[in-house]
Design an enzyme around this catalytic site. Structure first.
Site, PDB file in Angstrom:
ATOM      1  N   GLU A 133      -4.783   2.975   6.349  1.00  0.00           N
ATOM      2  CA  GLU A 133      -4.523   2.860   4.913  1.00  0.00           C
ATOM      3  C   GLU A 133      -5.101   4.082   4.206  1.00  0.00           C
ATOM      4  O   GLU A 133      -4.603   4.519   3.174  1.00  0.00           O
ATOM      5  CB  GLU A 133      -5.177   1.578   4.389  1.00  0.00           C
ATOM      6  CG  GLU A 133      -5.032   1.356   2.914  1.00  0.00           C
ATOM      7  CD  GLU A 133      -5.613   0.027   2.459  1.00  0.00           C
ATOM      8  OE1 GLU A 133      -6.147   0.000   1.338  1.00  0.00           O
ATOM      9  OE2 GLU A 133      -5.539  -0.968   3.198  1.00  0.00           O
TER      10      GLU A 133
ATOM     11  N   SER B  77     -11.192  -0.775   3.392  1.00  0.00           N
ATOM     12  CA  SER B  77     -10.300  -1.070   4.524  1.00  0.00           C
ATOM     13  C   SER B  77      -9.678   0.225   5.042  1.00  0.00           C
ATOM     14  O   SER B  77      -8.981   0.917   4.304  1.00  0.00           O
ATOM     15  CB  SER B  77      -9.196  -2.038   4.094  1.00  0.00           C
ATOM     16  OG  SER B  77      -9.742  -3.268   3.697  1.00  0.00           O
TER      17      SER B  77
ATOM     18  N   ARG C  82       0.833  -1.222   0.000  1.00  0.00           N
ATOM     19  CA  ARG C  82       0.000   0.000   0.000  1.00  0.00           C
ATOM     20  C   ARG C  82       0.863   1.266   0.000  1.00  0.00           C
ATOM     21  O   ARG C  82       0.528   2.248   0.653  1.00  0.00           O
ATOM     22  CB  ARG C  82      -0.957   0.010   1.198  1.00  0.00           C
ATOM     23  CG  ARG C  82      -1.891  -1.156   1.297  1.00  0.00           C
ATOM     24  CD  ARG C  82      -2.830  -1.275   0.085  1.00  0.00           C
ATOM     25  NE  ARG C  82      -3.631  -2.479   0.223  1.00  0.00           N
ATOM     26  CZ  ARG C  82      -3.269  -3.665  -0.250  1.00  0.00           C
ATOM     27  NH1 ARG C  82      -2.113  -3.802  -0.913  1.00  0.00           N
ATOM     28  NH2 ARG C  82      -4.036  -4.717  -0.097  1.00  0.00           N
TER      29      ARG C  82
END
Length: 331
Positions: free
Chosen positions: A325, A229, A157
């Site tokens: 995230e 998420s 990520r």
């Protein structure tokens, strides 16, 4: 002031001083030449990985560069160049329709193609970095540069495009190499189990299975505001895992090639009792603890307060820091 309500999937009612879209590299360069970016600015995609904590005092830029172009093709693979403003899942659907393998496990991930290359999106054993060959950009001086994939600093990520020093580097096109030969990634989550319901395995069927799995776990942002998420799964040394296994023998984990392990943040949040719990108008989703939701009328500060409380619980119970995230704007 310009409302950003329709430009963030959390459904946070925040405002920007100014909002500007561009549909080509030339339009972006014109904006730069006119001095539009001399004030504070923020470049967004579909707003599916953002949490606005407060109003944005500056210019919000959004790419509407479209187009999916085949640049090279042979019997085994195809190279495609895709505009940063193309909706990611539309691109996945296009690939599946054309029999191109690679993106199908990333079905239904919200956002746009440009942001996929910035964030290195991933799901069900696939990361977009493994499909990207290069990323085309324009910087704040109007200069174009093409980054080869090995120059992008891809990690979990993460990419160099997320670094503060590259805030003024704008992704305009992303180039991918996709397989025309049958190539599936099935050993993640409940994919194989769900595929047993079908008589055969095809790209459209696998895409449908991925979509069904995601829809069963994740709330629709159009119904309940969220950014998918919210937290990244932490990566820890094996020694840390072994210490945790003494107290939590059933702790799930995934082996990484470098000897470290990834622990599902959702499992730890669930173990802390947060699944389905609310803090004011923000809540932890009752089916997937990685997801924070806006139950209606939440401010960005409400979601941030919930995030901080969840992180504190995980830190206290497991001695692990979990990190968002989602990109926090205005914190």
């Amino acid at each position: 002031m310009y409302s950003l309500l329709s430009h963030n999937t959390f459904g946070i009612d925040v405002y920007a001083e100014r909002f500007q879209e561009y549909a080509s590299v030339e339009e972006l360069k014109t904006l730069i030449a006119q001095g539009a970016l001399t004030t504070p600015f923020l470049h967004i995609g579909g707003g599916s990985n953002l949490l606005f904590v407060k109003d944005y005092e500056g210019l919000v830029l959004h790419s509407r560069i479209e187009g999916i172009e085949v640049t090279e093709e042979d019997e085994r693979s195809v190279a495609v160049r895709v505009g940063a403003g193309v909706v990611w899942d539309d691109f996945v659907g296009y690939c599946v329709e054309h029999g191109w393998y690679g993106t199908e496990n990333l079905s239904l991930i919200p956002g746009e193609v440009g942001a996929s290359a910035v964030q290195n999106i991933g799901a069900y054993g696939v990361e977009v970095k493994d499909l990207i060959t290069s990323v085309e950009t324009v910087n704040i001086h109007g200069e174009e540069r093409v980054y080869a994939v090995d120059e992008c600093g891809y990690a979990y990520r993460d990419s160099i495009f997320k670094r503060p020093e590259n805030k003024s580097v704008f992704v305009t096109y992303v180039c991918f190499r996709l397989s025309k030969e049958e190539r599936y990634t099935l050993d993640y989550g409940t994919i194989r189990q769900e595929l047993e319901k079908y008589p055969e395995l095809t790209l459209p069927i696998l895409r449908k299975v991925i979509i069904d799995i995601r829809e069963s776990k994740l709330p629709d942002p159009k119904v309940m505001g969220n950014a998918g998420s919210f937290f990244m799964n932490p990566i820890v040394p094996r020694e840390k895992l072994e210490a945790l296994q003494q107290e939590f023998p059933r702790i799930p984990f995934y082996e990484l090639n470098d000897g470290r392990v990834k622990i599902p943040a959702g499992w730890m949040i669930d173990q802390c009792g947060w699944k389905g719990k609310a803090l004011g108008p923000a809540a932890v989703h009752d089916k997937q603890a990685l997801v924070l939701v806006n139950r209606g009328g939440a401010k960005g500060s409400d979601v941030l307060a919930l995030s901080d409380a969840v992180r504190a619980s995980v830190r206290a119970k497991f001695g692990i820091d979990i990190h968002p995230e989602v990109n926090l704007v205005g914190k």
